[in-house]
Write a protein that holds these residues in place. Structure first.
Motif, mmCIF file in Angstrom:
data_model
loop_
_atom_site.group_PDB
_atom_site.id
_atom_site.type_symbol
_atom_site.label_atom_id
_atom_site.label_comp_id
_atom_site.label_asym_id
_atom_site.label_seq_id
_atom_site.Cartn_x
_atom_site.Cartn_y
_atom_site.Cartn_z
ATOM 1 N N ALA A 20 0.821 -1.209 0.000
ATOM 2 C CA ALA A 20 0.000 0.000 0.000
ATOM 3 C C ALA A 20 0.853 1.257 0.000
ATOM 4 O O ALA A 20 0.349 2.341 -0.305
ATOM 5 C CB ALA A 20 -0.917 -0.001 1.221
ATOM 6 N N THR A 21 2.145 1.121 0.340
ATOM 7 C CA THR A 21 3.031 2.291 0.410
ATOM 8 C C THR A 21 4.399 1.945 -0.178
ATOM 9 O O THR A 21 4.777 0.771 -0.268
ATOM 10 C CB THR A 21 3.255 2.741 1.867
ATOM 11 N N ALA A 22 5.134 2.984 -0.526
ATOM 12 C CA ALA A 22 6.499 2.786 -1.006
ATOM 13 C C ALA A 22 7.357 2.161 0.085
ATOM 14 O O ALA A 22 8.248 1.351 -0.192
ATOM 15 C CB ALA A 22 7.098 4.118 -1.459
ATOM 16 N N GLY A 23 7.077 2.501 1.337
ATOM 17 C CA GLY A 23 7.821 1.924 2.458
ATOM 18 C C GLY A 23 7.670 0.417 2.536
ATOM 19 O O GLY A 23 8.625 -0.292 2.863
ATOM 20 N N GLU A 24 6.477 -0.074 2.237
ATOM 21 C CA GLU A 24 6.259 -1.527 2.248
ATOM 22 C C GLU A 24 7.030 -2.199 1.116
ATOM 23 O O GLU A 24 7.578 -3.291 1.290
ATOM 24 C CB GLU A 24 4.766 -1.838 2.151
ATOM 25 N N VAL A 25 7.095 -1.531 -0.015
ATOM 26 C CA VAL A 25 7.886 -2.075 -1.129
ATOM 27 C C VAL A 25 9.362 -2.071 -0.740
ATOM 28 O O VAL A 25 10.075 -3.069 -0.926
ATOM 29 C CB VAL A 25 7.659 -1.277 -2.428
ATOM 30 N N TYR A 26 9.827 -0.971 -0.184
ATOM 31 C CA TYR A 26 11.231 -0.855 0.194
ATOM 32 C C TYR A 26 11.613 -1.909 1.230
ATOM 33 O O TYR A 26 12.672 -2.514 1.157
ATOM 34 C CB TYR A 26 11.535 0.550 0.722
ATOM 35 N N SER A 27 10.743 -2.141 2.182
ATOM 36 C CA SER A 27 10.972 -3.171 3.196
ATOM 37 C C SER A 27 11.145 -4.550 2.559
ATOM 38 O O SER A 27 12.008 -5.331 2.949
ATOM 39 C CB SER A 27 9.735 -3.200 4.065
ATOM 40 N N THR A 28 10.317 -4.846 1.579
ATOM 41 C CA THR A 28 10.418 -6.121 0.871
ATOM 42 C C THR A 28 11.708 -6.188 0.071
ATOM 43 O O THR A 28 12.370 -7.225 0.022
ATOM 44 C CB THR A 28 9.184 -6.339 -0.029
ATOM 45 N N ILE A 29 12.094 -5.076 -0.530
ATOM 46 C CA ILE A 29 13.361 -5.024 -1.272
ATOM 47 C C ILE A 29 14.517 -5.331 -0.330
ATOM 48 O O ILE A 29 15.423 -6.108 -0.672
ATOM 49 C CB ILE A 29 13.546 -3.652 -1.959
ATOM 50 N N GLN A 30 14.499 -4.751 0.875
ATOM 51 C CA GLN A 30 15.562 -5.018 1.847
ATOM 52 C C GLN A 30 15.593 -6.491 2.236
ATOM 53 O O GLN A 30 16.661 -7.093 2.354
ATOM 54 C CB GLN A 30 15.366 -4.160 3.100
ATOM 55 N N GLN A 31 14.423 -7.079 2.444
ATOM 56 C CA GLN A 31 14.323 -8.501 2.788
ATOM 57 C C GLN A 31 14.917 -9.353 1.674
ATOM 58 O O GLN A 31 15.683 -10.290 1.927
ATOM 59 C CB GLN A 31 12.860 -8.862 3.028
ATOM 60 N N LEU A 32 14.588 -9.028 0.428
ATOM 61 C CA LEU A 32 15.122 -9.776 -0.712
ATOM 62 C C LEU A 32 16.642 -9.602 -0.826
ATOM 63 O O LEU A 32 17.366 -10.552 -1.149
ATOM 64 C CB LEU A 32 14.430 -9.352 -2.008
ATOM 65 N N GLN A 33 17.122 -8.402 -0.537
ATOM 66 C CA GLN A 33 18.569 -8.148 -0.566
ATOM 67 C C GLN A 33 19.278 -8.994 0.488
ATOM 68 O O GLN A 33 20.344 -9.564 0.216
ATOM 69 C CB GLN A 33 18.865 -6.663 -0.331
ATOM 70 N N ASN A 34 18.697 -9.107 1.672
ATOM 71 C CA ASN A 34 19.285 -9.954 2.714
ATOM 72 C C ASN A 34 19.321 -11.413 2.291
ATOM 73 O O ASN A 34 20.302 -12.123 2.548
ATOM 74 C CB ASN A 34 18.516 -9.796 4.034
ATOM 75 N N MET A 35 18.256 -11.863 1.632
ATOM 76 C CA MET A 35 18.226 -13.238 1.130
ATOM 77 C C MET A 35 19.305 -13.438 0.076
ATOM 78 O O MET A 35 20.016 -14.456 0.070
ATOM 79 C CB MET A 35 16.847 -13.566 0.547
ATOM 80 N N GLU A 36 19.435 -12.472 -0.832
ATOM 81 C CA GLU A 36 20.446 -12.532 -1.884
ATOM 82 C C GLU A 36 21.842 -12.600 -1.276
ATOM 83 O O GLU A 36 22.680 -13.400 -1.710
ATOM 84 C CB GLU A 36 20.314 -11.307 -2.786
ATOM 85 N N ASN A 37 22.104 -11.778 -0.259
ATOM 86 C CA ASN A 37 23.406 -11.795 0.403
ATOM 87 C C ASN A 37 23.674 -13.140 1.069
ATOM 88 O O ASN A 37 24.797 -13.658 1.021
ATOM 89 C CB ASN A 37 23.502 -10.668 1.433
ATOM 90 N N GLY A 38 22.656 -13.714 1.698
ATOM 91 C CA GLY A 38 22.793 -15.029 2.331
ATOM 92 C C GLY A 38 23.092 -16.120 1.318
ATOM 93 O O GLY A 38 23.935 -17.000 1.556
#
Length: 102
Positions: free
Chosen positions: A62-80
């Motif tokens: 519903a917000t750009a913040g929610e998208v950004y949060s998901t992007i951060q989660q995906l980045q952490n997964m990618e790093n792992g």
């Protein structure tokens, strides 16, 4: 057709993080397996559909913040995953090279 069904469900019942639906709930609602759901979400995200996720499940952002949060989660997964790959690459040193091996 499955994309439209998932999108409709998320927009109708799961707009915003506070209304996220678990993978199991979405699997039942859409009639697909967990593996197929993850593939479908991935494909839709690649097309630019703002499907967010967190530990509680998936939601239509519903917000750009929610998208950004998901992007951060995906980045952490990618790093792992990259760290796991590097560890496996280092483990190859323990195996003897054999003539004719590829």
């Amino acid at each position: 057709m499955r994309e439209e069904k998932l999108l409709s469900y998320l927009k109708g019942a799961c707009t915003g993080r506070r209304y996220s639906a678990s993978s199991a709930a979405l699997e039942a609602a859409i009639g697909i397996s967990g593996t197929d759901l993850r593939k479908l979400v991935n494909r839709m995200r690649r097309k630019g559909v703002p499907i967010g996720s967190d530990r509680c499940g998936y939601f239509y952002a519903a917000t750009a913040g929610e998208v950004y949060s998901t992007i951060q989660q995906l980045q952490n997964m990618e790093n792992g995953l990259a760290a796991a790959r590097r560890g496996l690459e280092r483990s190859l040193d323990a195996f003897p090279l054999k003539e004719g091996a590829s």
